[in-house]
Design an enzyme around this catalytic site. Structure first.
Site, PDB file in Angstrom:
ATOM      1  N   LYS A  40      -9.118   2.078  -2.845  1.00  0.00           N
ATOM      2  CA  LYS A  40      -9.457   1.536  -1.532  1.00  0.00           C
ATOM      3  C   LYS A  40     -10.853   1.985  -1.123  1.00  0.00           C
ATOM      4  O   LYS A  40     -11.207   3.166  -1.246  1.00  0.00           O
ATOM      5  CB  LYS A  40      -8.420   2.004  -0.508  1.00  0.00           C
ATOM      6  CG  LYS A  40      -8.546   1.386   0.881  1.00  0.00           C
ATOM      7  CD  LYS A  40      -7.369   1.837   1.744  1.00  0.00           C
ATOM      8  CE  LYS A  40      -7.378   1.234   3.134  1.00  0.00           C
ATOM      9  NZ  LYS A  40      -6.198   1.665   3.928  1.00  0.00           N
ATOM     10  N   GLU A  51       0.831  -1.196   0.000  1.00  0.00           N
ATOM     11  CA  GLU A  51       0.000   0.000   0.000  1.00  0.00           C
ATOM     12  C   GLU A  51       0.875   1.260   0.000  1.00  0.00           C
ATOM     13  O   GLU A  51       1.793   1.390   0.817  1.00  0.00           O
ATOM     14  CB  GLU A  51      -0.880  -0.032   1.247  1.00  0.00           C
ATOM     15  CG  GLU A  51      -1.796   1.143   1.441  1.00  0.00           C
ATOM     16  CD  GLU A  51      -2.641   1.031   2.702  1.00  0.00           C
ATOM     17  OE1 GLU A  51      -3.607   1.779   2.826  1.00  0.00           O
ATOM     18  OE2 GLU A  51      -2.326   0.171   3.570  1.00  0.00           O
ATOM     19  N   CYS A  88      -5.587  -3.287   2.213  1.00  0.00           N
ATOM     20  CA  CYS A  88      -5.519  -3.202   3.673  1.00  0.00           C
ATOM     21  C   CYS A  88      -6.878  -3.353   4.355  1.00  0.00           C
ATOM     22  O   CYS A  88      -7.404  -4.457   4.440  1.00  0.00           O
ATOM     23  CB  CYS A  88      -4.839  -1.899   4.080  1.00  0.00           C
ATOM     24  SG  CYS A  88      -4.179  -1.902   5.777  1.00  0.00           S
TER      25      CYS A  88
END
Length: 594
Positions: free
Chosen positions: A120, A45, A156
């Protein structure tokens, strides 16, 4: 014919803001992955910028440099697919371009071209995270067919939700999920993550690759320990903790279909719920080809660390990267003969090498000969220089200088703390002279209770033990001593002298002083601090847990009263679930008293 998908995970240590250096390292690892004939190589990330970039994201030039770096990475990715974390363009919910916004994104690259961006979806705003401040969330759950294998990509926090992007991507046909992360360390988190990833893999009947970054950034440490779980939930690959690694894994993607035939749960899901998570999308990237791999990938299954070892390694990595990434070479530690300074110096040597650590002992009229001797023995064991600078001349000068104004008053902590402030001045002057970084030695128990002197023992650039309770300090010292090696007779040769472990903790600012003159015993103090600071228990709760009411009151009073001190403390390594600093945000001026 069995379809094998070769996946490479580039677990590496980026530096926030070093966009060019991070991109160069990504390109190096792409070349290594291509040499193994990997179908896909993934990077963590925000690997291009480092994590967390914080308000650098408000700088247009920073975003432009990141964009240029992604283009360079894409140009280098010939003959291989790449997923790399970076700031990406954002779209609004109608799908139109929103040029003034930024996403926490993954660039999907194949054979030299950027094909797409994953954005994300779940942006954390708890603990140390503040992603809503910077990013626009995504609303598409894409699956990319790479070498014939459907691969879902997410980032994540997205993987922590059972009904999240992974469920939508599995429903769209994903056989492999690649989740890229910058997941900060705290004690026990690696085991927690591994259980969660295994559950996601088994519940969805997919391979799940969880790639984590590694290294230190300010107060955070990232522990790596990337894993790949099979559709039955078993861990088939595990990268090393706290080290860079290119992890290569062969995935039998045909086994996903066989696994799903025996699992009726996905057939009974309410697809309306999945549609509320995000829009599914399947995008072809490359058709299946067998390739010219003559040998299966060597499996990587590194061992897991026990809690004490992982904490110690986190302190080493956090210290090393803070010092190095900040541009310093040598460090300075004030050695008192006590356990905190002994552990700080030992961690510093393990992080930076003995040649880059200098100890300074600064005895006063109240310092015992044993403390000075213990500092020398520790320095000899570590192989570091030890400078002896007595502070009595300065202490005498301060006493004379203040005598008129202090006349007729009883001595108190002000006179005691003069000694700590002299020592702080000595250390900072030496550091200033030679361009070194001073490491402070206070622990979490002391910082919680305000048992530290502003502009004295709190003076420095980095606080190695800032989040380490006193009882854990002892445990870490014993663990490090147990691994010190043996002498020619086979006896353990501890680094930290036993006398340091055995003596009662003392600031040595007055005759016969010990910490327990003022504080409860640490064995009782630390659990109360944890309950109040980390778990937010109130007075009645803590008393009901069996803690001494007087000590509970003292902890609450001292912790609340000393917030102003902690705001002026240097940063230090986060190793607990809730550290002072970004993790725990309370007003300095605060009249709430439970």
């Amino acid at each position: 014919m069995q379809r094998t998908f070769r996946l490479a995970l580039g677990q590496f240590n980026p530096t926030v803001g070093d966009v060019a250096g991070n991109a160069a390292r990504v390109i190096e690892l792409i070349e290594e992955a291509r040499a193994t004939h990997a179908d896909l190589v993934a990077f963590p990330e925000l690997a291009v910028t480092g994590y967390p970039p914080e308000d650098l994201l408000f700088k247009p030039s920073f975003l432009a440099d990141a964009d240029d770096a992604v283009q360079r990475i894409a140009a280098a990715a010939r003959g291989i697919a790449v997923i790399v974390g970076c700031p990406g363009p954002s779209t609004n919910r109608s799908g139109s371009r929103a040029g003034d916004d930024v996403a926490n994104a993954a660039a999907i690259i194949n054979d030299g071209r950027i094909l797409d961006w994953y954005r994300k979806m779940y942006l954390p705003t708890y603990g140390v995270f503040d992603e809503d401040r910077y990013f626009q969330r995504g609303d598409v759950c894409p699956v990319y067919v790479i070498n014939g294998a459907p691969v879902g990509v997410n980032i994540c926090e997205d993987i922590w939700y059972p009904i999240g992007p992974i469920a939508v991507q599995r429903d769209a046909g994903a056989e492999v999920i690649v989740n890229i992360n910058a997941s900060p360390f705290h004690a026990g988190k690696a085991a927690q993550r591994e259980r969660m990833i295994a559950t996601r893999a088994a519940d969805n009947g997919v391979f799940v690759a969880y790639l984590n970054t590694v290294g230190g950034q300010d107060e955070l440490v990232f522990d790596g320990a990337s894993i790949v779980c099979a559709p039955d939930g078993n861990v088939i690959a595990r990268g090393p903790a706290f080290e860079e690694s290119l992890i290569i894994t062969d995935l039998d993607v045909d086994s996903v279909f066989r696994q799903r035939l025996h699992d009726p749960r996905p057939r009974k899901e309410n697809r309306a719920i999945l549609s509320e998570v995000g829009q599914a999308k399947v995008a072809p990237v490359s058709d299946y080809r067998r390739g010219n791999r003559s040998q299966p990938a060597e499996p990587t299954l590194c061992r897991t660390l026990d809690e004490t070892e992982e904490i110690y390694q986190a302190l080493v990595v956090g210290t090393r990267d803070y010092v190095r990434k900040s541009g310093f070479r040598r460090t300075l530690v004030g050695l008192s003969g006590g356990i905190d300074s002994a552990l700080t110096a030992t961690v510093a040597v393990d992080a930076l090498g003995a040649e880059n650590v200098v100890g300074v002992t600064m005895p006063s009229r109240y310092s015992s000969e044993g403390s000075v001797g213990d500092s020398q023995e520790l320095a000899d064991n570590l192989g570091i220089e030890l400078w002896r600078i007595p502070i009595e001349p300065a202490h005498h000068a301060f006493t004379d200088m203040l005598a008129e104004r202090f006349a007729g008053t009883e001595p108190n902590t002000a006179e005691e703390n003069v000694q700590a402030r002299i020592r702080g001045n000595v250390l900072m002057t030496i550091a200033n002279k030679f361009g070194w970084l001073t490491l402070t030695t206070g622990n979490k128990s002391e910082m919680a209770m305000g048992y530290a002197t502003l502009y004295g023992d709190m003076a420095g650039g980095f606080a190695v033990l800032k989040d380490v309770p006193k009882t854990l300090v002892y445990r870490l010292c014993r663990w490090r001593n147990a691994g010190s090696g043996r002498d020619s007779s086979g006896n353990l040769r501890p680094i930290i002298p036993q006398a340091v472990l055995d003596k009662p903790p003392s600031a040595e600012l007055r005759p016969d002083q010990t910490d327990q003159d003022t504080l409860p015993p640490y064995e009782q103090l630390d659990p109360i601090i944890k309950a109040y600071v980390e778990d937010d228990y109130g007075y009645a709760d803590m008393v009901a847990m069996g803690h001494n009411p007087d000590w509970v009151r003292q902890v609450i009073t001292y912790v609340d009263r000393n917030e102003y001190k902690r705001r002026q403390a240097p940063p230090g390594v986060k190793i607990t679930p809730r550290a002072f600093g970004k993790d725990r945000r309370l007003p300095i001026v605060n009249r709430y008293r439970p």
